[in-house]
Design a protein around this motif. Sequence first.
Motif: not given
Length: 473
Positions: A136-146
């Motif tokens: 689960p990517l709950t923080e806004w920056w996590q999908p961008k990091l991936v």
Amino acid sequence: MDQPPSTPAPASAPAPPTLHRRLGLVQATALNMIDMVGIGPFVTLPLVMGFMGPNFLLAWLVGAALSLVDGLIWSELGAAYPEAGGSYRFLKLAYGEQKWGRLMSFLYVWQTLVQAPLVVASGAIGFAQYFGYLVPLTEWWQPKLVSGGVVLLLLALLYRKIEDIGRLGVLLWLGVLGLMGWLILGGVTHATHPVAWLPAGGLGALPGVLLSAAMGQATVKTIYSYLGYYNVCHLGGEVREPHKIIPRSIFLSILGIMALYLLLNWSVGSVIPWAEASRSEFIVSTFVERIYGATAAKAATALVLWVAFASLFAVLLGYSRIPYAAAADGEFLPIFARTHPTKHFPHVSLLLLGGVGFVFSLLFKLGEVISAILAMRILVQFVGQAVGLVLLRRRRGTQGLPFRMPLYPLPVLVAVAVWLWVFLSIQDGIRLTLSQTVTLFLPFQVGALLMMAVGVGVFLLWSRQLRRWPFKK
């Protein structure tokens, strides 16, 4: 009589960079197919079902038909002119190397500097979307990091010799075939819902469905999923026996992917009713979970990520050859013509497109780029190239062509008409908030035309600096 000795080239003038022809039929077909089967079919499948309802298979058939017709154009051009850059070279030859061909090919390269990173970004963003099923990517920056990390990993893997890339491409291709085979087998062995191949009214209702607005919007999504059958043309300078391998790899990849897409959609629709599937964010994961359970669904999601990554691998590989080809031809910034001193690939072009794709993957959403990509490509690349083939035939004839399309000029006329229909069917755009009460909607068609206009301006400035057409030397 003895021939006079030729004048040696100045010591300061390096030999033009060359690419090595190392790709065979299996490698070329594999790179085409992994380009085509990216994240596209897994994120567009629910969208197509939402547009078409129980007739969703028709949209995939229409997309395949357009790909086959357009593949005839690519095959004739690719077999006759197997050079790096694909459409860049085709457009320049077709419209005249010293005049309008310079403008058309420049516009294509100009658009590539934006659309290629957008394609990379769309795949990376879709990768991050499905990755969210596993973690689960709950923080806004996590999908961008991936998504950003995916692009950086791509650059690292592509920074090597073309023969090594060909072998790696076949390995990634096996993952594509493994996933699709597993999903299709699941549908065949667990089918519980009928799936219609024709509209409820039969053949009599078919024309109305094909010409409907819903079909136009659905076809935009399916075409996005089929794009990539021409990737081998971008790598034309690195293909063995290109007059044979390029046409064969194009049609093998289109027919193979058509069968896989149709069977995949049938399988999903036979297990999950289309109304339910159209609302799913992780349709493949949901499909496998419904049949085999949560653990298998995680494994399937991992394979989707493998496929998405494999597609981006082929996409960035092919597009990196386009600015290189233009620069090596003296029609773009010379720095793009540089090749790696020991690995012999255009590393500057690869790093620039990958770098911009990295930035785009941090800025945009998936829904904002799919329609924009098609809108930017259609007029210059697909329509322009089809018309260009007619011009080439008139000027150079057909003698000596390694591949000649059957029923000419019918495939060209059909391709142009359908591409223009798809262009007009795009209903997405960008909303620009000018104030609290004023919002401007910019259709992607208008954005594509503006991008072309800016490109024309840049071309004129560049030509004036070089003192070339349309400015006299």
